[in-house]
Design a protein around this motif. Structure first.
Motif, PDB file in Angstrom:
ATOM      1  N   SER A  50       0.825  -1.211   0.000  1.00 35.58           N
ATOM      2  CA  SER A  50       0.000   0.000   0.000  1.00 35.58           C
ATOM      3  C   SER A  50       0.859   1.260   0.000  1.00 35.58           C
ATOM      4  O   SER A  50       0.393   2.327  -0.403  1.00 35.58           O
ATOM      5  CB  SER A  50      -0.941   0.006   1.207  1.00 35.58           C
ATOM      6  N   PHE A  66       1.193   3.815  -2.911  1.00 40.20           N
ATOM      7  CA  PHE A  66       0.223   4.870  -3.190  1.00 40.20           C
ATOM      8  C   PHE A  66       0.431   6.101  -2.327  1.00 40.20           C
ATOM      9  O   PHE A  66      -0.371   7.030  -2.356  1.00 40.20           O
ATOM     10  CB  PHE A  66      -1.201   4.305  -3.016  1.00 40.20           C
ATOM     11  N   GLN A  68      -5.377   4.311  -3.908  1.00 39.83           N
ATOM     12  CA  GLN A  68      -5.510   2.913  -4.315  1.00 39.83           C
ATOM     13  C   GLN A  68      -6.830   2.654  -5.033  1.00 39.83           C
ATOM     14  O   GLN A  68      -6.866   1.922  -6.021  1.00 39.83           O
ATOM     15  CB  GLN A  68      -5.368   1.986  -3.116  1.00 39.83           C
ATOM     16  N   HIS A 101       4.226  -0.094  -8.467  1.00 35.24           N
ATOM     17  CA  HIS A 101       3.406  -1.110  -7.819  1.00 35.24           C
ATOM     18  C   HIS A 101       3.744  -2.512  -8.360  1.00 35.24           C
ATOM     19  O   HIS A 101       3.855  -3.463  -7.586  1.00 35.24           O
ATOM     20  CB  HIS A 101       1.930  -0.774  -8.044  1.00 35.24           C
TER      21      HIS A 101
END
Length: 146
Positions: free
Chosen positions: A26, A29, A36, A113
């Protein structure tokens, strides 16, 4: 018959792994480029033909309610990340299309990511990754009613 204790242990292990991995990646982000949820919308849209998807398909891929998806899509349209127009094949539906700005933001975040995901999953062999994909797909499939 399924071993009850084993089923519970396996579920807890899956849940904890998902939670730990999700928490770790996470951070991708934290840049503020995309939240997200925005990334998830754009992921579905970018995979569609012409970087377009039906709003109902976006909603089906999200883990939030339909009204929440609609509000998110409206905020993204206001930010210029996507455009939204009526679906010519479904008078009640809408099409969502990535703008150049949205596509660019998505690709920037997707690069970072994707690296995080690959790094995290690198402890598994390709065979194990295929098994994991098959097992999680099987868990997601509806169970037959007895």
């Amino acid at each position: 018959m399924t071993d009850r204790r084993l089923a519970i242990d396996a579920w807890e292990s899956l849940f904890r792994a998902q939670h730990e991995i999700f928490e770790e990646i996470s951070a991708d982000f934290d840049t503020g480029v995309l939240a997200q949820g925005e990334y998830d919308v754009l992921l579905t849209v970018m995979r569609g033909p012409g970087r377009t998807a039906r709003l109902r398909d976006v909603t089906a891929n999200m883990l939030i309610s339909q009204p929440s998806v609609s509000r998110l899509v409206d905020r993204m349209a206001a930010r210029g990340l996507i455009s939204k127009c009526p679906d010519p094949d479904d008078g009640r539906g809408a099409l969502v299309r990535a703008t150049e700005e949205g596509a660019s933001a998505f690709l920037d975040v997707a690069t970072v990511h994707g690296r995080s995901i690959i790094e995290r999953m690198s402890g598994l062999t390709d065979e194990e990754l295929e098994q994991l994909r098959a097992l999680t797909s099987k868990l997601r499939s509806p169970r037959p009613v007895d």
